[in-house]
Design a protein around this motif. Structure first.
Motif, PDB file in Angstrom:
ATOM      1  N   GLY A  24       0.659  -0.841  -0.080  1.00  0.00           N
ATOM      2  CA  GLY A  24      -0.109  -0.350   0.161  1.00  0.00           C
ATOM      3  C   GLY A  24       0.447   1.012  -0.074  1.00  0.00           C
ATOM      4  N   VAL A  25       1.806   0.966   0.233  1.00  0.00           N
ATOM      5  CA  VAL A  25       2.649   2.506   1.081  1.00  0.00           C
ATOM      6  C   VAL A  25       3.311   2.772  -0.842  1.00  0.00           C
ATOM      7  CG1 VAL A  25       4.917   3.821   1.895  1.00  0.00           C
ATOM      8  CG2 VAL A  25       3.409   2.072   3.402  1.00  0.00           C
ATOM      9  N   LEU A  26       3.777   1.915  -1.558  1.00  0.00           N
ATOM     10  CA  LEU A  26       4.845   2.054  -2.430  1.00  0.00           C
ATOM     11  C   LEU A  26       3.322   2.280  -3.541  1.00  0.00           C
ATOM     12  CD1 LEU A  26       6.667  -1.899  -2.701  1.00  0.00           C
ATOM     13  CD2 LEU A  26       7.543   0.173  -1.739  1.00  0.00           C
ATOM     14  N   LEU A  27       2.833   1.709  -3.354  1.00  0.00           N
ATOM     15  CA  LEU A  27       1.177   2.641  -4.141  1.00  0.00           C
ATOM     16  C   LEU A  27       1.132   3.282  -4.190  1.00  0.00           C
ATOM     17  CD1 LEU A  27       0.094   1.055  -6.851  1.00  0.00           C
ATOM     18  CD2 LEU A  27      -1.871   0.543  -5.483  1.00  0.00           C
ATOM     19  N   GLY A  28       1.132   4.100  -3.279  1.00  0.00           N
ATOM     20  CA  GLY A  28       0.661   5.442  -2.784  1.00  0.00           C
ATOM     21  C   GLY A  28       1.801   6.190  -3.044  1.00  0.00           C
ATOM     22  N   VAL A  29       3.531   6.124  -3.009  1.00  0.00           N
ATOM     23  CA  VAL A  29       4.496   6.911  -3.522  1.00  0.00           C
ATOM     24  C   VAL A  29       4.209   7.408  -4.792  1.00  0.00           C
ATOM     25  CG1 VAL A  29       5.536   6.941  -1.084  1.00  0.00           C
ATOM     26  CG2 VAL A  29       6.439   5.361  -2.748  1.00  0.00           C
ATOM     27  N   LEU A  30       3.841   5.536  -5.853  1.00  0.00           N
ATOM     28  CA  LEU A  30       4.401   5.662  -6.577  1.00  0.00           C
ATOM     29  C   LEU A  30       3.512   5.889  -8.060  1.00  0.00           C
ATOM     30  CD1 LEU A  30       6.762   3.018  -6.451  1.00  0.00           C
ATOM     31  CD2 LEU A  30       7.341   4.887  -7.338  1.00  0.00           C
TER      32      LEU A  30
END
Length: 234
Positions: A24-30
């Motif tokens: 989730g964090v990765l999708l949120g930043v990318l």
């Protein structure tokens, strides 16, 4: 369950709703939210991804959907407590039966992907019980604007099949991020973005950790406006 604190917002969690995780964090930043005005998140969970995207894009409005009633309640609480709450809305809704006249510039999802799981708490959030890849793609194709994007994070082994389904629905892969858990390891996740317009594919690599429990410089740089901490495992 202990809440998860970010720099500008806090995520309340529940043992019965899939909690804050690296995907989730990765999708949120990318995810490519920079040019979006209307964003739809399919399967909000705790609301993490929409909150991160709202922090990155101060003009966009967000609608989140989740079929899990408890997840909807938690997301509403997390949205209400965020400094950008006026741009965030979520509803209790099955995406398969969702209807709207609105078109979205970005549809984002960390979709279910395990066909079987021994964990009850992950049954809806991580198994293809309520929403499979084909249903996600078919519905997303209906609601994307002409220049809109569908952005997902999925396991690498599911990538080829997902791309095939997208192409069947006239959505073309325009961005691919190969995510490695640790330097010099194999790719374990993909962030894939699709457009109704067939464009040149942009492909890149993202490494989460440079060594066990030590975040890479790449990860620290991209998450510095979100994370309160620096090292993995803290």
């Amino acid at each position: 369950m202990k809440s998860f604190k970010f720099k500008q917002f806090e995520i309340q969690q529940s043992k019965d709703v899939f909690r804050v995780g690296t995907d989730g964090v990765l999708l949120g930043v990318l995810a490519s939210v920079e040019s979006a005005f209307h964003v739809l998140e399919v399967g909000t969970g705790t609301g993490l991804i929409s909150l991160m995207l709202a922090q990155r894009n101060l003009q966009a409005n967000f609608l989140g959907l989740d079929i899990n009633e408890e997840a909807v309640s938690i997301t509403k609480l997390n949205f209400q407590n965020a400094p950008f709450h006026t741009r965030l809305k979520n509803i209790h809704q099955d995406f398969k039966t969702f209807e709207t006249n609105e078109k979205f510039d970005l549809i984002v999802s960390n979709p279910p992907y395990f066909e079987e799981s021994g964990s009850d708490k992950d049954k809806i959030a991580r198994q293809m019980v309520e929403l499979n890849f084909r249903q996600l793609v078919v519905q997303s194709a209906r609601f994307l604007s002409e220049s809109g994007l569908l952005s997902v994070i999925i396991p690498v082994e599911a990538g080829e099949g997902f791309v095939f389904i997208a192409e069947e629905n006239n959505l073309f892969l325009t961005r691919k991020i190969n995510i490695k858990g640790i330097e010099n390891s194999t790719t374990k996740r993909l962030i894939l973005e699709f457009s109704p317009t067939n464009k040149k594919l942009l492909e890149s690599e993202f490494i989460i950790e440079k060594s066990p429990r030590k975040y890479s410089d790449q990860y620290l740089e991209l998450t510095k406006e979100f994370h309160v901490f620096k090292e993995a495992g803290n």
